[in-house]
Design an enzyme around this catalytic site. Structure first.
Site, PDB file in Angstrom:
ATOM      1  CE  LYS A 132      59.982-117.195   7.501  1.00  0.00           C
ATOM      2  NZ  LYS A 132      61.099-116.725   8.330  1.00  0.00           N
ATOM      3  NE  ARG A 141      53.142-116.819  15.715  1.00  0.00           N
ATOM      4  CZ  ARG A 141      54.442-116.506  15.583  1.00  0.00           C
ATOM      5  NH1 ARG A 141      54.981-116.369  14.381  1.00  0.00           N
ATOM      6  NH2 ARG A 141      55.196-116.311  16.630  1.00  0.00           N
ATOM      7  CG  PHE A 167      56.644-116.370  20.415  1.00  0.00           C
ATOM      8  CD1 PHE A 167      56.906-115.014  20.345  1.00  0.00           C
ATOM      9  CD2 PHE A 167      57.108-117.180  19.395  1.00  0.00           C
ATOM     10  CE1 PHE A 167      57.619-114.462  19.290  1.00  0.00           C
ATOM     11  CE2 PHE A 167      57.824-116.650  18.325  1.00  0.00           C
ATOM     12  CZ  PHE A 167      58.081-115.282  18.286  1.00  0.00           C
ATOM     13  CG  ASP A 224      58.780-108.968   6.006  1.00  0.00           C
ATOM     14  OD1 ASP A 224      59.248-109.817   5.224  1.00  0.00           O
ATOM     15  OD2 ASP A 224      58.660-109.169   7.227  1.00  0.00           O
ATOM     16  CE1 TYR A 240      85.936-113.019   6.737  1.00  0.00           C
ATOM     17  CE2 TYR A 240      86.027-111.046   5.365  1.00  0.00           C
ATOM     18  CZ  TYR A 240      85.710-111.654   6.562  1.00  0.00           C
ATOM     19  OH  TYR A 240      85.161-110.927   7.585  1.00  0.00           O
ATOM     20  CG  PHE A 266      56.603-111.321  11.794  1.00  0.00           C
ATOM     21  CD1 PHE A 266      55.707-112.378  11.858  1.00  0.00           C
ATOM     22  CD2 PHE A 266      57.952-111.576  11.989  1.00  0.00           C
ATOM     23  CE1 PHE A 266      56.147-113.669  12.113  1.00  0.00           C
ATOM     24  CE2 PHE A 266      58.394-112.868  12.244  1.00  0.00           C
ATOM     25  CZ  PHE A 266      57.490-113.924  12.301  1.00  0.00           C
ATOM     26  CB  THR A 267      57.289-112.045  16.524  1.00  0.00           C
ATOM     27  OG1 THR A 267      57.836-112.872  15.484  1.00  0.00           O
ATOM     28  CG2 THR A 267      55.893-112.558  16.879  1.00  0.00           C
TER      29      THR A 267
HETATM   30  N1  F0G Z   1      59.275-111.376   8.443  1.00  0.00           N
HETATM   31  C1  F0G Z   1      58.308-112.306   8.371  1.00  0.00           C
HETATM   32  C2  F0G Z   1      57.011-111.971   7.740  1.00  0.00           C
HETATM   33  C3  F0G Z   1      58.536-113.584   8.911  1.00  0.00           C
HETATM   34  O1  F0G Z   1      57.582-114.496   8.835  1.00  0.00           O
HETATM   35  C4  F0G Z   1      59.786-113.865   9.522  1.00  0.00           C
HETATM   36  C5  F0G Z   1      60.038-115.165  10.117  1.00  0.00           C
HETATM   37  C6  F0G Z   1      60.753-112.860   9.555  1.00  0.00           C
HETATM   38  C7  F0G Z   1      60.463-111.628   9.000  1.00  0.00           C
HETATM   39  C8  F0G Z   1      62.095-113.079  10.214  1.00  0.00           C
HETATM   40  O2  F0G Z   1      62.886-113.876   9.423  1.00  0.00           O
HETATM   41  O3  F0G Z   1      63.184-115.971  10.771  1.00  0.00           O
HETATM   42  O4  F0G Z   1      64.657-115.441   8.824  1.00  0.00           O
HETATM   43  O5  F0G Z   1      64.860-114.160  10.919  1.00  0.00           O
HETATM   44  N2  F0G Z   1      59.123-115.983  10.360  1.00  0.00           N
HETATM   45  C9  F0G Z   1      59.272-117.340  10.870  1.00  0.00           C
HETATM   46  C10 F0G Z   1      57.914-117.944  11.021  1.00  0.00           C
HETATM   47  C11 F0G Z   1      60.118-117.454  12.077  1.00  0.00           C
HETATM   48  O6  F0G Z   1      57.847-119.081  11.544  1.00  0.00           O
HETATM   49  O7  F0G Z   1      56.921-117.361  10.617  1.00  0.00           O
HETATM   50  P1  F0G Z   1      63.957-114.912  10.026  1.00  0.00           P
END
Ligand code: F0G
Length: 470
Positions: free
Chosen positions: A271, A395, A462, A228, A85, A137-138
Site C-alpha cells: 500500500k 466491505r 469474502f 499496523d 541467498y 481487519f480481515t
Molecule cells: N493490514 C491492513 C490494514 C490491510 O489493509 C491489509 C491488506 C493487511 C494488513 C494485509 O496485508 O495484503 O499485504 O497481506 N489489505 C488489502 C486490502 C488486501 O485490499 O485492503 P497483505
C-alpha cells in the site's frame, strides 16, 4: 488537478490547482467490454468481484494493494537486485529506510503484510488472551484468532456511523480499553492492536493525541502497543491537515513521532510503500526480534529476504522514501477526495469524511429494501461492475465472516462497498467516469435485488465465496 465542486486540500481562495508531482512514461491499455459480456463474466465469477478475471475489468478499484505504479527510480532499483541467498545488499537498504522513516530498531522482512501478521501473532499471543483493536481487519483478525486470541473492537462509536463527520474516526476509545483492563486484568491483554487509517471504517485516521494518550494508559498497566503501519503515511497526512500543532510538520516527521509511541509494527508495503509485493515486521525489543528472526526462516525465508527477491527489497526501500514526500501524499489523497467531492455533490451516500485510500459507498443507504443477509454491499459491487466494468470490493457482512466461537455471522454496523484508488495509476478523467457510473447505479437503486451466498469457504470467505441473484 481541478475540483469543480468544493475546495480541495491545499487550495486557497482564488484558483490555484495542484497536480500530480509526476508525469507518465509508460502506459497500459484498458479494455472496454459490453454489458452482455459483463453479465456473463459476473455470473461465472459467482457475483464475487474477487473471482473476476482482470481482463474483464475496465477500471480496477478492487484494492490499492500491490496495484501502485512504481517510479523510474524504483524500476532502476530493480536492476540493482542483489539476489544472494543471504546478506543481500538490498536488505540493508530496506532496513535503513525503515529505521530512518519509521524509527524502529530491528527489521524482519516478509513477503507481504499477512506474513508479518502470522509471525507476530504466533509469537506473542497466548490462547485465550484478548486483543483490543480499533476495528478489525480481515487478515489481522484471522491470524489473531488462529493463535487463540480474542479480538475486541475498541474504536470510538462514531466510527460505526458512516455519516458522522468526526475528523479522527480511527481513534481508540480509552474508556473501552480501561473497561477491558478492569474486567479481565492487564495480563489478559496480549497487546493493543492499533491500525493507522482504519481500513474497514473507511480509511479513517487516528490522532496523535489519541495514540499518545493510549501509550500513557498502557504504560501504567504494562501493556504493549502494536501498530499496523500499512497506511500510516496516509494517517500522518490527516494529522498534518486536521490536528492542532501539526500544520507545520512534514508527513515524515509526523510518521516518525506516531511510530515512537508504539512497540512493534507490521506492514503491508503493497500500500503506502508503492510496491507490488512486500512487507515487514519491526520491533524495538531484542529478545522478541531474536524469536521473530528465527521464526521467519521457517515460514517465509531467510531473515535477510523474507520470501522476497533482492530486487523487491530495493523497490521497497526506494518506495518508502518516495511515499513520505508531502507532494506525493497530497496528490494521492487529493485524488480520493476529488472523487468523494463529486459523489457528495450529487447526494450519493458515502462514508464521511472521505478517507485516505478509498471511497466507501454506504450500501445500506443505497438499498434500504435489502436485509443485511441479502448482501447489499456485495450487490452494489455487482451492479457497479455490470454498469461500467468498474471493479469494487465488498466491505460488509461477507467480509466480516463468522464469530470464531458461536459460528454465527458477524453483522457489522457498516455495510460498505469500497472504491479503492491505486496510487499513481488512474487520472482525473478516470475518476469522472467512476463517479458517473456510481451515479447511474444510485439512480437505478430501487430495482436492485439482493444475493444469496451459495458457497462459503472457511477462512476469509469474502475472497472466494459465490453468490446467486435472489
Ligand atoms: N493490514 C491492513 C490494514 C490491510 O489493509 C491489509 C491488506 C493487511 C494488513 C494485509 O496485508 O495484503 O499485504 O497481506 N489489505 C488489502 C486490502 C488486501 O485490499 O485492503 P497483505
Amino acid at each position: 488537478m481541478n475540483t469543480p465542486v468544493s475546495k480541495t486540500m491545499g487550495q486557497q481562495s482564488g484558483r490555484r490547482s495542484w497536480a500530480e508531482p509526476w508525469k507518465i512514461k509508460m502506459v497500459e491499455p484498458l479494455a472496454v467490454t459490453t454489458r452482455e459480456h459483463r453479465e456473463k463474466a459476473l455470473a461465472e465469477a459467482g457475483f464475487n468481484t474477487f473471482l473476476l478475471k482482470s481482463e474483464d475489468v475496465y477500471i480496477d478499484l478492487l484494492t490499492d494493494s500491490g496495484t501502485s505504479a512504481m517510479s523510474d527510480r524504483q524500476w532502476a532499483g530493480m536492476m540493482l537486485g542483489d539476489e544472494a541467498y543471504a546478506g543481500s545488499r538490498n536488505f540493508y537498504h530496506l532496513e535503513s529506510a525503515i529505521q530512518r522513516f519509521y524509527g524502529y530498531k530491528h527489521i524482519v522482512p516478509t513477503h507481504q503484510g499477512r506474513g508479518a501478521e502470522h509471525l507476530i501473532s504466533r509469537t506473542v499471543i497466548k490462547p485465550g488472551q484478548l486483543i483490543p483493536g480499533n476495528m478489525y481487519f480481515t487478515t489481522t483478525r484471522v491470524h489473531q484468532e488462529l493463535s487463540g486470541g480474542i479480538f475486541h473492537d475498541v474504536i470510538i462509536d462514531q466510527a460505526h456511523d458512516p455519516a458522522n463527520p468526526h475528523p479522527f474516526k480511527g481513534n481508540i476509545d480509552l474508556d473501552k480499553v480501561q473497561a477491558l483492563i478492569d474486567r479481565h486484568g492487564a495480563k489478559s491483554i496480549a497487546y493493543i492492536s492499533v491500525a493507522g487509517t482504519v481500513n474497514m471504517a473507511g480509511g479513517q485516521p487516528v490522532s496523535m493525541a489519541n495514540i499518545r494518550a493510549l501509550r500513557a494508559l498502557c504504560n501504567t498497566h504494562g501493556i504493549k502497543v502494536y501498530l499496523d503501519a500499512t497506511r500510516m503515511v496516509e494517517n500522518a497526512w490527516f494529522i498534518q491537515q486536521r490536528e492542532e500543532g501539526y500544520a507545520g510538520k512534514s508527513v515524515a516527521q509526523i510518521l516518525k513521532e506516531f511510530c515512537s509511541y508504539t512497540d512493534v509494527a507490521w506492514m503491508s508495503a503493497k500500500k503506502d510503500s508503492l510496491v507490488n509485493i512486500g512487507g515487514w515486521l519491526a520491533v524495538n525489543d531484542w529478545d522478541l526480534f531474536e524469536e521473530l528472526r528465527n521464526l521467519v526462516v521457517v515460514y517465509e525465508g531467510l531473515h535477510t529476504y523474507g520470501g522476497l527477491a533482492g530486487r523487491d527489497l530495493e523497490a521497497m526501500a526506494i518506495g518508502i522514501e518516495e511515499s513520505v514526500q508531502d507532494d506525493h501524499v497530497r496528490s494521492r489523497i487529493g485524488q480520493v477526495q476529488y472523487l468523494g467531492d463529486l459523489l457528495t455533490a450529487w447526494g450519493i451516500p458515502i462514508v464521511q469524511p472521505v478517507g485516505g485510500h478509498a471511497i466507501f459507498l454506504d450500501a445500506r443507504a443505497f438499498y434500504p429494501h435489502l436485509k443485511q443477509i441479502e448482501f447489499p454491499a456485495q450487490t452494489l459491487a455487482a451492479e457497479l461492475y455490470l454498469d461500467s466494468g468498474i471493479r469494487a470490493m465488498e466491505r460488509g457482512i461477507a467480509s466480516a465472516g463468522r464469530d470464531a466461537k458461536t459460528g454465527d455471522h458477524h453483522y457489522p454496523k457498516l455495510e460498505l462497498t469500497r472504491l479503492t484508488i491505486p496510487r499513481r495509476v488512474y487520472t482525473q478523467a478516470h475518476m469522472d467516469v467512476v463517479a458517473e457510473s456510481v451515479k447511474a447505479v444510485w439512480d437505478a437503486r430501487a430495482s436492485a435485488r439482493g444475493l444469496d451466498m451459495v458457497y462459503e469457504p472457511k477462512y476469509l470467505r469474502f475472497f472466494q465465496a459465490r453468490f446467486e441473484r435472489l
